[in-house]
Motif scaffolding. Structure first.
Motif, PDB file in Angstrom:
ATOM      1  N   ASP A 229      16.525 -88.894  34.247  1.00  0.00           N
ATOM      2  CA  ASP A 229      17.118 -87.862  35.099  1.00  0.00           C
ATOM      3  C   ASP A 229      18.645 -87.971  35.189  1.00  0.00           C
ATOM      4  O   ASP A 229      19.328 -86.981  35.448  1.00  0.00           O
ATOM      5  CB  ASP A 229      16.524 -87.936  36.520  1.00  0.00           C
ATOM      6  CG  ASP A 229      15.029 -87.661  36.511  1.00  0.00           C
ATOM      7  OD1 ASP A 229      14.600 -86.787  35.731  1.00  0.00           O
ATOM      8  OD2 ASP A 229      14.300 -88.330  37.273  1.00  0.00           O
ATOM      9  N   ASN A 230      19.166 -89.195  35.021  1.00  0.00           N
ATOM     10  CA  ASN A 230      20.632 -89.339  35.106  1.00  0.00           C
ATOM     11  C   ASN A 230      21.198 -89.928  33.820  1.00  0.00           C
ATOM     12  O   ASN A 230      22.040 -90.820  33.828  1.00  0.00           O
ATOM     13  CB  ASN A 230      21.016 -90.206  36.314  1.00  0.00           C
ATOM     14  CG  ASN A 230      20.576 -91.657  36.153  1.00  0.00           C
ATOM     15  OD1 ASN A 230      19.710 -91.941  35.351  1.00  0.00           O
ATOM     16  ND2 ASN A 230      21.178 -92.554  36.904  1.00  0.00           N
ATOM     17  N   PHE A 231      20.681 -89.410  32.707  1.00  0.00           N
ATOM     18  CA  PHE A 231      21.080 -89.881  31.392  1.00  0.00           C
ATOM     19  C   PHE A 231      22.588 -89.701  31.201  1.00  0.00           C
ATOM     20  O   PHE A 231      23.141 -88.660  31.593  1.00  0.00           O
ATOM     21  CB  PHE A 231      20.314 -89.085  30.331  1.00  0.00           C
ATOM     22  CG  PHE A 231      20.077 -89.840  29.062  1.00  0.00           C
ATOM     23  CD1 PHE A 231      19.187 -90.900  29.037  1.00  0.00           C
ATOM     24  CD2 PHE A 231      20.722 -89.493  27.894  1.00  0.00           C
ATOM     25  CE1 PHE A 231      18.940 -91.596  27.872  1.00  0.00           C
ATOM     26  CE2 PHE A 231      20.483 -90.186  26.724  1.00  0.00           C
ATOM     27  CZ  PHE A 231      19.593 -91.239  26.712  1.00  0.00           C
ATOM     28  N   PRO A 232      23.301 -90.688  30.604  1.00  0.00           N
ATOM     29  CA  PRO A 232      24.760 -90.567  30.457  1.00  0.00           C
ATOM     30  C   PRO A 232      25.153 -89.464  29.469  1.00  0.00           C
ATOM     31  O   PRO A 232      24.637 -89.406  28.348  1.00  0.00           O
ATOM     32  CB  PRO A 232      25.173 -91.946  29.937  1.00  0.00           C
ATOM     33  CG  PRO A 232      23.955 -92.501  29.285  1.00  0.00           C
ATOM     34  CD  PRO A 232      22.808 -91.962  30.062  1.00  0.00           C
ATOM     35  N   SER A 233      26.032 -88.584  29.907  1.00  0.00           N
ATOM     36  CA  SER A 233      26.507 -87.508  29.031  1.00  0.00           C
ATOM     37  C   SER A 233      27.721 -87.935  28.220  1.00  0.00           C
ATOM     38  O   SER A 233      28.069 -87.311  27.228  1.00  0.00           O
ATOM     39  CB  SER A 233      26.855 -86.269  29.875  1.00  0.00           C
ATOM     40  OG  SER A 233      27.809 -86.601  30.863  1.00  0.00           O
ATOM     41  N   ASP A 234      28.343 -89.030  28.655  1.00  0.00           N
ATOM     42  CA  ASP A 234      29.527 -89.555  27.968  1.00  0.00           C
ATOM     43  C   ASP A 234      29.096 -90.274  26.689  1.00  0.00           C
ATOM     44  O   ASP A 234      28.338 -91.247  26.724  1.00  0.00           O
ATOM     45  CB  ASP A 234      30.246 -90.526  28.917  1.00  0.00           C
ATOM     46  CG  ASP A 234      31.585 -90.992  28.337  1.00  0.00           C
ATOM     47  OD1 ASP A 234      31.849 -90.722  27.149  1.00  0.00           O
ATOM     48  OD2 ASP A 234      32.352 -91.628  29.073  1.00  0.00           O
ATOM     49  N   SER A 235      29.557 -89.817  25.560  1.00  0.00           N
ATOM     50  CA  SER A 235      29.145 -90.377  24.263  1.00  0.00           C
ATOM     51  C   SER A 235      29.727 -91.758  23.991  1.00  0.00           C
ATOM     52  O   SER A 235      29.372 -92.394  22.999  1.00  0.00           O
ATOM     53  CB  SER A 235      29.548 -89.424  23.132  1.00  0.00           C
ATOM     54  OG  SER A 235      30.952 -89.230  23.122  1.00  0.00           O
TER      55      SER A 235
END
Length: 434
Positions: A229-235
């Protein structure tokens, strides 16, 4: 009068603790001796949780498994008969003083789902195990405190040495037998008579176990835990590992992990095998690199027999393609291979390799590498042979046999010993008169 009542209460209480401890340790030791491989796998789980699995020699869990079974069974029998009271009560107290905090750690940290105290016979949660050990610790303290006054022998001094020695010999021989053959009592879901397909079915309306998967990512030298649900969007985050935990315990089918995949092309063979109303032999080997090759000629003969009568034959393993190729070179194997989870294969049969006979999803028979059927047993179609038919359960027959093998020789040796003592007495009297 009051002192007499107190004395009687103490006698009863101490001996209740004594027989409770004896029963638990006899049962615990026996189920470990009955399934030495299962206990060894559990020891490996502990070593892995402590980060010692790669450090400890490979044989240690197996030797430790047999030693634990013999040790616990012997302590239980000694306490039951009142043999070596001081040493037995001291060792029992030390065992419980070690196991109680260990199971508290298991309950809090939960690195292993089941402590393995009673093998597959009785599965306890870690908190249930801790509660059980609190009771046993109090019983061990009581027995140790009153070992000299209220623990009475059930046998005389003349035969206690014989019982002590025979107990050790019996449990070691029994454990070796179960290693060479298969467990006498099979408490696992893949026992003879089990229909695997039915064991995979989920009843309507039951609540299933729910799992939660967390993902560990690293950034700038720091690790952080994320959920779906709070997967990191920052690559810039770097994936480290994923962990799956039981979020809420629910119903799990007994044989939920039976899945076969063809090694040749990756085809799912599960339904084909379980729905086949003809006979199927499965050669089970969790790890071909460490498998016993002594019975390979017999396995090849079984495969030839299957080819002659139109039965299916598969070697099921968790090994790599390289190990499979090495196995084929070493044994001349011409049969096809399928892949399955290693833990499942170790659960199905306690032999590496072992042989399983299925028909319409039902397990009809099992053999260890040491008792594979030969050409004299496989001399006709399976429906005409005893090994091709499902025999009715004989659990009580096995229980009577085990009791007979323990108490029968013990009674015989005891009578011989008492007879020898009586003969010696008469001989001495006769000599003194003359």
């Amino acid at each position: 009068m009051e002192n007499k009542c107190l004395h009687r209460a103490l006698v009863v209480g101490v001996n209740v603790c004594r027989f409770l401890l004896a029963a638990v340790f006899i049962f615990s030791g026996f189920v470990k001796a009955n399934d030495p491989f299962g206990t060894a796998y559990k020891i490996q789980d502990y070593l892995e949780a402590w980060g010692l699995l790669q450090v400890v020699p490979q044989f240690v869990p197996y030797v430790g498994s047999m030693a634990m079974g013999a040790f616990e069974f012997t302590l239980g029998v000694y306490l039951l008969f009142g043999i070596h009271r001081k040493a037995t009560s001291t060792l029992l107290l030390l065992v419980m003083a070690f196991m109680t905090p260990l199971t508290l750690w298991l309950a809090i940290d939960n690195p292993i789902a089941d402590c393995g105290c009673f093998g597959d016979a009785i599965i306890l949660t870690n908190w249930e195990t801790f509660g059980k050990n609190i009771v046993l610790l109090l019983a061990a303290i009581t027995v140790f405190r009153y070992r000299k006054t209220y623990i009475r022998k059930l046998v005389t001094e003349k035969v206690d040495w014989l019982i002590a020695l025979y107990t050790v010999v019996f449990i070691i021989v029994f454990s070796i037998y179960c290693v060479r053959e298969l467990p006498v009592f099979d408490f696992r879901p893949y026992h003879i008579g089990m229909n695997i397909r039915q064991g995979m079915e989920i009843p309507e309306g039951v609540k299933l176990t729910t799992y939660e998967t967390t993902f560990i990512y690293a950034k700038d030298g720091k690790e952080q835990e994320f959920t779906i649900d709070n997967f990191p969007s920052d690559s810039t985050w770097t994936f480290v590992e994923a962990q799956t935990r039981v979020k809420e315990k629910g119903y799990e089918p007994p044989t939920h992990d039976f899945h076969l995949t063809s090694q040749e092309d990756g085809t799912d063979l599960t339904e084909e095998i379980l729905n086949d109303d003809n006979y199927t032999f499965l050669l089970i080997s969790p790890n071909l690199r460490h498998a016993d090759e002594s019975g390979m000629d017999l396995f090849n003969e079984v495969y030839d027999y299957c080819s002659e009568y139109g039965y299916s034959f598969l070697c099921v393993t968790a090994s790599s393609d390289e190990d499979i190729a090495m196995w084929q070179d070493n044994t001349g194997a011409e049969y096809p291979f399928a892949i399955m989870d290693e833990i499942t294969l170790k659960t199905i049969i306690r032999s590496n390799p072992g042989l399983l006979l299925l028909k319409d999803g039902t397990i009809l028979n099992k053999w260890s590498v040491n008792n594979i059927p030969d050409e004299y047993q496989l001399n006709a179609p399976l429906d005409q042979l005893p090994i091709g038919r499902l025999e009715p359960p004989n659990t009580w027959h096995k229980i009577i046999l085990v009791f007979g093998w323990f108490f029968g020789p013990l009674i015989f040796l005891t009578l011989c010993d008492l007879g020898w003592l009586e003969w010696s007495k008469k001989k001495k009297k006769k000599e003194s008169r003359s």
